[in-house]
Design a protein around this motif. Sequence first.
Motif, PDB file in Angstrom:
ATOM      1  N   SER A  76     -14.524   9.776  -6.013  1.00 46.47           N
ATOM      2  CA  SER A  76     -15.296   9.957  -4.992  1.00 46.47           C
ATOM      3  C   SER A  76     -16.018  11.583  -5.302  1.00 46.47           C
ATOM      4  O   SER A  76     -15.685  12.082  -6.066  1.00 46.47           O
ATOM      5  N   TYR A  77     -17.075  11.613  -4.271  1.00 46.48           N
ATOM      6  CA  TYR A  77     -17.580  12.740  -4.510  1.00 46.48           C
ATOM      7  C   TYR A  77     -16.710  14.026  -4.123  1.00 46.48           C
ATOM      8  O   TYR A  77     -16.700  15.102  -4.920  1.00 46.48           O
ATOM      9  N   GLU A  78     -15.896  13.848  -3.178  1.00 39.30           N
ATOM     10  CA  GLU A  78     -14.872  15.158  -2.746  1.00 39.30           C
ATOM     11  C   GLU A  78     -13.880  15.622  -3.741  1.00 39.30           C
ATOM     12  O   GLU A  78     -13.631  16.343  -3.985  1.00 39.30           O
ATOM     13  N   ALA A 116     -15.624  17.280  -6.544  1.00 41.02           N
ATOM     14  CA  ALA A 116     -16.153  18.614  -5.985  1.00 41.02           C
ATOM     15  C   ALA A 116     -15.101  19.516  -6.091  1.00 41.02           C
ATOM     16  O   ALA A 116     -15.223  20.629  -6.282  1.00 41.02           O
ATOM     17  N   GLU A 166     -22.869   4.832 -10.436  1.00 44.56           N
ATOM     18  CA  GLU A 166     -22.725   5.475  -8.967  1.00 44.56           C
ATOM     19  C   GLU A 166     -21.902   6.652  -9.140  1.00 44.56           C
ATOM     20  O   GLU A 166     -21.969   7.777  -8.681  1.00 44.56           O
ATOM     21  N   LYS A 173     -23.749   9.273 -10.833  1.00 40.48           N
ATOM     22  CA  LYS A 173     -24.680  10.167  -9.719  1.00 40.48           C
ATOM     23  C   LYS A 173     -23.692  10.932  -8.996  1.00 40.48           C
ATOM     24  O   LYS A 173     -24.280  12.333  -8.745  1.00 40.48           O
ATOM     25  N   ILE A 174     -22.598  10.847  -8.820  1.00 48.08           N
ATOM     26  CA  ILE A 174     -21.666  11.759  -8.292  1.00 48.08           C
ATOM     27  C   ILE A 174     -21.526  13.058  -9.164  1.00 48.08           C
ATOM     28  O   ILE A 174     -21.559  14.207  -8.575  1.00 48.08           O
ATOM     29  N   LYS A 194     -24.420  15.130  -8.942  1.00 51.13           N
ATOM     30  CA  LYS A 194     -24.737  15.930  -7.713  1.00 51.13           C
ATOM     31  C   LYS A 194     -23.996  17.118  -7.945  1.00 51.13           C
ATOM     32  O   LYS A 194     -24.141  18.258  -7.434  1.00 51.13           O
ATOM     33  N   VAL A 195     -22.665  16.689  -8.072  1.00 55.44           N
ATOM     34  CA  VAL A 195     -21.643  17.902  -8.218  1.00 55.44           C
ATOM     35  C   VAL A 195     -21.955  18.966  -9.251  1.00 55.44           C
ATOM     36  O   VAL A 195     -22.087  20.305  -9.168  1.00 55.44           O
TER      37      VAL A 195
END
Length: 358
Positions: free
Chosen positions: A130-132, A135, A169, A172-173, A176-177
Motif C-alpha cells: 500500500s502507499y502507507e 511511505a 499499480e 505507481k505507488i 509517488k513515494v
Amino acid sequence: MSNQELDQLRKQVEEKNLKLLELINERASLVQEIGRVKEKQGVNRYDPVRERNMLDLIKEHNDGPFEHSTVEHIFKEIFKAGLELQKDDHRKALLVSRKKKPEDTIVNIKGETIGDGNPHFVFGPCAVESYEQVAQVAQAVKAKGLKLLRGGAFKPRTSPYDFQGLGIEGLKILKKVADEYDLAVVSEIVNPADIEKAVDYIDVIQIGARNMQNFELLKTAGAVNKPVLLKRGLSATLEEFINAAEYIISQGNGDIILCERGIRTYERATRNTLDISAVPILKQETHLPVFVDVTHSTGRRDLLIPTAKAALAIGADGVMAEVHPDPAVALSDSAQQMDLDQFDHFYNEIGASVKARV
Ligand code: PRE
C-alpha cells in the motif's frame, strides 16, 4: 656414474625441457586459434571425440619407455590446460570483463554513485502492499540520509496461490513515494513486455534470481537506458552469472549492478547459502559493482548484521535488505524482514563498522 656423466645427462634433460616447453606453447597458440574459430562458430569448446582420436593416434606411435596409460595421462593434462586457455580467452573477450575494461564501472542512480568505493544501501519492503506501507519505510530511509528504496510490484513466487504483487499499480505507488521523498526506486520486472512501461516509474530495473537466465528479459533490459540490478540465480555458477550480465551489456546497457543473494546448497540453517567469496571474484573478473542481498541469502533476521558487515569487509559496493513497518502482517517474506526499530539498530551497527573501516 661419474659426476661428469650425470651433469652431461642433466644438461641433455634441460635441453629437452626447453624443447618441450617450446612445443607445448606452440601447441597452446594453435589451440587458442581453434578456440577463436569455435567461438565464432558457436561450437562447444570441449570435444571428447576429438580428444579420444588424438589419444589413440598418440598411443599408436608410443614406443615407450612410458606406458600408454602414462602418456594418455600426460596428454589429457595438456588438453585440459588448452581448454582452460580457451575459456580464459573467452572471459577476457567479454564486455563485462575487467580485462576488457580495467577501471570500475560507476552506476549513477539519481546522484547515488554505486561502485565509487563507498558503501551504498538499498532498503525497502519485499512487496509493495500500500502507499502507507511504502511511505513509512521511505521516511525511515530518508531519515538516514539514504537514497535508494526497493519494493516488489511483480513478485515471482514459488506458489501461484501466493501474493503476486500489485503490478503496475505497485510501480505507481513506488513512483509517488519516490517523488515525495526524493528517493530512487529499485523494483523487479519479470516480463520483457513490461519494461517499456516500467521505466517511467522506476530508477533501477531489478532482474531477480529466478529470471537470471531469462535471456529475452536480459536483452530487453539491455536495450533501455536504465540501470539494472541483476541478481545471481539460485543455482547459477559465477560464470553463468557473468554471462547473464553480458547479455545486458551486449545490447548497449552497461549500467549493471551484480547482486549476490545466496545459492542453493544442502545447508538448511539458512534459507540459502551466502557465497561471500563471490564478491571478490566478481570484482576481480568484472568491472561491475557488486551488492549483497543479506535478507534473501540468509532468510534470518538474526544474521543480517554479521552478513552485512562481512559483505562490506570483503569489498561489496553495497548491501540490500528488506524493511517492513509491520513484518508480522507482510504479504510475503514476513519471517525475514526488519521492522523499523530493527532497521535503526541494523543501520547504526553497519554505520559504525563502515566508519571503523575508513
Ligand atoms: C583441443 C582442446 C579441447 C578440446 O576438448 C579438444 C581438443 C586440444 O587441446 O587439442 C583443441 C580443440 O579445441 C579442438 O581440437 O577442437
